[in-house]
Write an enzyme that holds these catalytic residues in place. Structure first.
Site, PDB file in Angstrom:
ATOM      1  N   ASP A 282      -1.663 -18.609  13.544  1.00 60.82           N
ATOM      2  CA  ASP A 282      -1.251 -17.875  12.348  1.00 60.82           C
ATOM      3  C   ASP A 282      -0.359 -18.697  11.427  1.00 60.82           C
ATOM      4  O   ASP A 282      -0.569 -18.728  10.219  1.00 60.82           O
ATOM      5  CB  ASP A 282      -0.516 -16.589  12.743  1.00 60.82           C
ATOM      6  CG  ASP A 282      -1.451 -15.540  13.314  1.00 60.82           C
ATOM      7  OD1 ASP A 282      -2.672 -15.662  13.124  1.00 60.82           O
ATOM      8  OD2 ASP A 282      -0.962 -14.600  13.968  1.00 60.82           O
TER       9      ASP A 282
ATOM     10  N   ASP B 149      -1.378   1.826  -5.687  1.00 58.10           N
ATOM     11  CA  ASP B 149      -2.612   2.320  -5.094  1.00 58.10           C
ATOM     12  C   ASP B 149      -3.779   1.616  -5.773  1.00 58.10           C
ATOM     13  O   ASP B 149      -4.154   1.957  -6.901  1.00 58.10           O
ATOM     14  CB  ASP B 149      -2.718   3.840  -5.278  1.00 58.10           C
ATOM     15  CG  ASP B 149      -3.974   4.409  -4.621  1.00 58.10           C
ATOM     16  OD1 ASP B 149      -4.737   3.630  -4.019  1.00 58.10           O
ATOM     17  OD2 ASP B 149      -4.177   5.635  -4.716  1.00 58.10           O
TER      18      ASP B 149
ATOM     19  N   ARG C 135     -10.389  -9.257   4.404  1.00 56.91           N
ATOM     20  CA  ARG C 135     -11.679  -9.816   4.805  1.00 56.91           C
ATOM     21  C   ARG C 135     -12.465 -10.258   3.567  1.00 56.91           C
ATOM     22  O   ARG C 135     -12.301  -9.677   2.485  1.00 56.91           O
ATOM     23  CB  ARG C 135     -12.492  -8.773   5.583  1.00 56.91           C
ATOM     24  CG  ARG C 135     -11.924  -8.466   6.953  1.00 56.91           C
ATOM     25  CD  ARG C 135     -12.969  -7.843   7.852  1.00 56.91           C
ATOM     26  NE  ARG C 135     -12.391  -7.210   9.021  1.00 56.91           N
ATOM     27  CZ  ARG C 135     -13.084  -6.780  10.059  1.00 56.91           C
ATOM     28  NH1 ARG C 135     -14.401  -6.900  10.069  1.00 56.91           N
ATOM     29  NH2 ARG C 135     -12.489  -6.210  11.094  1.00 56.91           N
TER      30      ARG C 135
ATOM     31  N   ARG D 254       0.838  -1.200   0.000  1.00 56.89           N
ATOM     32  CA  ARG D 254       0.000   0.000   0.000  1.00 56.89           C
ATOM     33  C   ARG D 254       0.872   1.248   0.000  1.00 56.89           C
ATOM     34  O   ARG D 254       1.972   1.244   0.559  1.00 56.89           O
ATOM     35  CB  ARG D 254      -0.898   0.023   1.230  1.00 56.89           C
ATOM     36  CG  ARG D 254      -1.819  -1.173   1.381  1.00 56.89           C
ATOM     37  CD  ARG D 254      -2.629  -1.049   2.672  1.00 56.89           C
ATOM     38  NE  ARG D 254      -3.469  -2.212   2.905  1.00 56.89           N
ATOM     39  CZ  ARG D 254      -3.072  -3.307   3.540  1.00 56.89           C
ATOM     40  NH1 ARG D 254      -1.831  -3.379   3.996  1.00 56.89           N
ATOM     41  NH2 ARG D 254      -3.894  -4.327   3.720  1.00 56.89           N
TER      42      ARG D 254
ATOM     43  N   LYS E 281      -6.779   1.781  -5.220  1.00 56.70           N
ATOM     44  CA  LYS E 281      -7.981   2.614  -5.324  1.00 56.70           C
ATOM     45  C   LYS E 281      -7.932   3.500  -6.569  1.00 56.70           C
ATOM     46  O   LYS E 281      -8.891   4.227  -6.847  1.00 56.70           O
ATOM     47  CB  LYS E 281      -8.140   3.472  -4.074  1.00 56.70           C
ATOM     48  CG  LYS E 281      -8.388   2.648  -2.811  1.00 56.70           C
ATOM     49  CD  LYS E 281      -8.560   3.544  -1.584  1.00 56.70           C
ATOM     50  CE  LYS E 281      -8.806   2.709  -0.337  1.00 56.70           C
ATOM     51  NZ  LYS E 281      -8.945   3.554   0.878  1.00 56.70           N
TER      52      LYS E 281
ATOM     53  N   HIS F  80      -8.123 -12.737  16.166  1.00 54.23           N
ATOM     54  CA  HIS F  80      -6.679 -12.939  16.157  1.00 54.23           C
ATOM     55  C   HIS F  80      -6.371 -14.370  16.561  1.00 54.23           C
ATOM     56  O   HIS F  80      -7.271 -15.153  16.889  1.00 54.23           O
ATOM     57  CB  HIS F  80      -5.984 -11.944  17.081  1.00 54.23           C
ATOM     58  CG  HIS F  80      -5.825 -10.581  16.486  1.00 54.23           C
ATOM     59  ND1 HIS F  80      -5.072 -10.351  15.358  1.00 54.23           N
ATOM     60  CD2 HIS F  80      -6.328  -9.378  16.853  1.00 54.23           C
ATOM     61  CE1 HIS F  80      -5.107  -9.055  15.062  1.00 54.23           C
ATOM     62  NE2 HIS F  80      -5.878  -8.449  15.947  1.00 54.23           N
ATOM     63  N   ASP F  81      -5.092 -14.682  16.526  1.00 48.40           N
ATOM     64  CA  ASP F  81      -4.587 -16.038  16.741  1.00 48.40           C
ATOM     65  C   ASP F  81      -5.307 -16.777  17.876  1.00 48.40           C
ATOM     66  O   ASP F  81      -5.849 -17.871  17.671  1.00 48.40           O
ATOM     67  CB  ASP F  81      -3.085 -15.948  17.028  1.00 48.40           C
ATOM     68  CG  ASP F  81      -2.406 -17.310  17.062  1.00 48.40           C
ATOM     69  OD1 ASP F  81      -1.787 -17.676  16.057  1.00 48.40           O
ATOM     70  OD2 ASP F  81      -2.503 -18.000  18.098  1.00 48.40           O
TER      71      ASP F  81
ATOM     72  N   ARG G  26     -14.733  -6.446  -4.327  1.00 48.72           N
ATOM     73  CA  ARG G  26     -15.108  -5.039  -4.495  1.00 48.72           C
ATOM     74  C   ARG G  26     -14.061  -4.261  -5.285  1.00 48.72           C
ATOM     75  O   ARG G  26     -14.380  -3.255  -5.938  1.00 48.72           O
ATOM     76  CB  ARG G  26     -15.348  -4.396  -3.132  1.00 48.72           C
ATOM     77  CG  ARG G  26     -16.637  -4.882  -2.449  1.00 48.72           C
ATOM     78  CD  ARG G  26     -17.036  -3.991  -1.288  1.00 48.72           C
ATOM     79  NE  ARG G  26     -16.116  -4.060  -0.170  1.00 48.72           N
ATOM     80  CZ  ARG G  26     -16.191  -4.967   0.793  1.00 48.72           C
ATOM     81  NH1 ARG G  26     -17.140  -5.911   0.764  1.00 48.72           N
ATOM     82  NH2 ARG G  26     -15.324  -4.957   1.798  1.00 48.72           N
TER      83      ARG G  26
END
Length: 363
Positions: free
Chosen positions: A155, A59, A84, A35, A61, A125-126, A90
């Site tokens: 993880d 980027d 997620r 990113r 986006k 989380h883990d 999307r």
């Protein structure tokens, strides 16, 4: 071993980057799409998990960033993402989108809860994943709060390694059939699957729902003890022949308390006695006492001490590289002990990669 395999990784946290690092360690050409902006402060500017990868800042986006990502995916053998469920769709980078132009692509998805199910869209989380899967239940000794080494069971064990296995399986299938697949690697799935060896002992009556009553959960000969200097000693002489060596070294061969190794009613008394014994001397005393025996006893080392352990040093398992202590790639092939590859600066390969795509008319 994976020379010629091209993998595109979308920057994430934890198991996804680890899986991509492992594939890079094995020789794959891994390009991590990072990113814009600063690195995640948890990992610092040079994330060890990016070693051996090409680092490209895009980027996603922006139209240009998406176009570049699609160009990389058009030639990739596999993709790794740990966002997620629904985020990649999307962005127009879901499995249907990218496999429509690259049918052989193996699409690796790394999540905690999986791509579906009631918790698929919730954070975790883990500890949460392995608590839900059942893998945390037998951690720690009876009466203590369940606790495991950070990240390893969930993880890495239940997540990253299952993603690696899934991607490698998908690559073999794609080579044979010409068709890609979607790998849904969920930590709850993998960590539950990792319980198979332990749960298999239920067939012999050696697994109990009560903590401390299973064969590998609570026996005095299968736990860690504190020594006089505050250091710790691991003991796990499971088989009778190793248990005999253990008792002989401690001078307990004729002690009736230890006569029946598998008598669970004696375990509390045996544990108390051993705890008292090991607390009388520093850990190096016990290490020397059991050295070069099959008593299955070893000191508990921190990673920095492990680096200097004679066995670990001989196998060159730990390395100081770019100011960070890090493990060597594993497993080994044909006796070769590989060293960790260099970790690139953030976005170091952006211009080189984009210029190459333009030169070949892909941008």
């Amino acid at each position: 071993m994976l020379s010629g395999i091209k993998i595109v990784e979308f920057e994430g946290l934890g198991p996804g980057p680890f899986a991509a690092m492992m594939l890079a360690d094995l020789g794959a050409e891994v390009t991590v799409i990072q990113r814009p902006g600063p690195a995640n402060p948890t990992m610092g500017e040079h994330n060890m998990l990016d070693r051996g990868k090409r680092a490209v800042v895009l980027d996603l986006k922006s139209p240009d960033g998406l176009t570049a990502a699609r160009a990389l995916l058009a030639e990739a053998d596999a993709l790794i993402e740990g966002l997620r469920p629904g985020v990649m769709e999307r962005l127009g980078l879901g499995p249907k989108d990218v496999q429509s132009t690259n049918p052989k692509l193996v699409y690796g998805r790394m999540t905690g809860w999986g791509q579906d199910g009631p918790r698929a869209h919730t954070a975790g989380h883990d500890y949460n994943y392995i608590a839900t899967s059942g893998a945390l239940w037998y951690a720690s000794t009876p009466g203590d709060t369940p606790l495991t080494p950070p990240t390893i069971v969930g993880d890495i064990g239940g997540g990253a390694l299952y993603l690696v296995a899934g991607i490698l399986s998908g690559l073999l299938n794609a080579a044979r059939t010409g068709k890609g697949t979607v790998v849904d690697a969920a930590i709850v799935d993998g960590s539950a699957h990792m319980m198979a060896l332990f749960m298999a002992m239920a067939g012999g009556g050696n697994v109990s729902r009560t903590r401390g009553q299973s064969l590998l959960d609570g026996p005095p000969w299968g736990r860690v003890y504190a020594c006089a200097d505050g250091a710790y000693l691991s003991v796990q002489c499971l088989e009778p022949q190793f248990y005999t060596i253990f008792l002989t070294r401690l001078g307990l061969s004729d002690d009736p308390t230890f006569a029946d190794q598998y008598d669970r009613t004696q375990w509390p008394a045996q544990t108390s006695r051993l705890a008292q014994i090991f607390a009388t001397q520093p850990v190096h005393h016990w290490a020397q006492l059991f050295d070069n025996t099959d008593a299955c006893v070893a000191p508990v080392l921190d990673p920095w001490s492990a680096k200097d352990d004679p066995h670990m040093a001989d196998r060159a398992v730990w390395h100081e590289a770019q100011g960070v202590l890090q493990p060597a790639p594993a497993p080994r092939f044909d006796g070769h002990a590989p060293k960790p590859a260099r970790t690139p600066d953030r976005g170091a390969d952006t211009e080189t990669v984009l210029q190459d795509l333009r030169k070949r008319g892909l941008l």
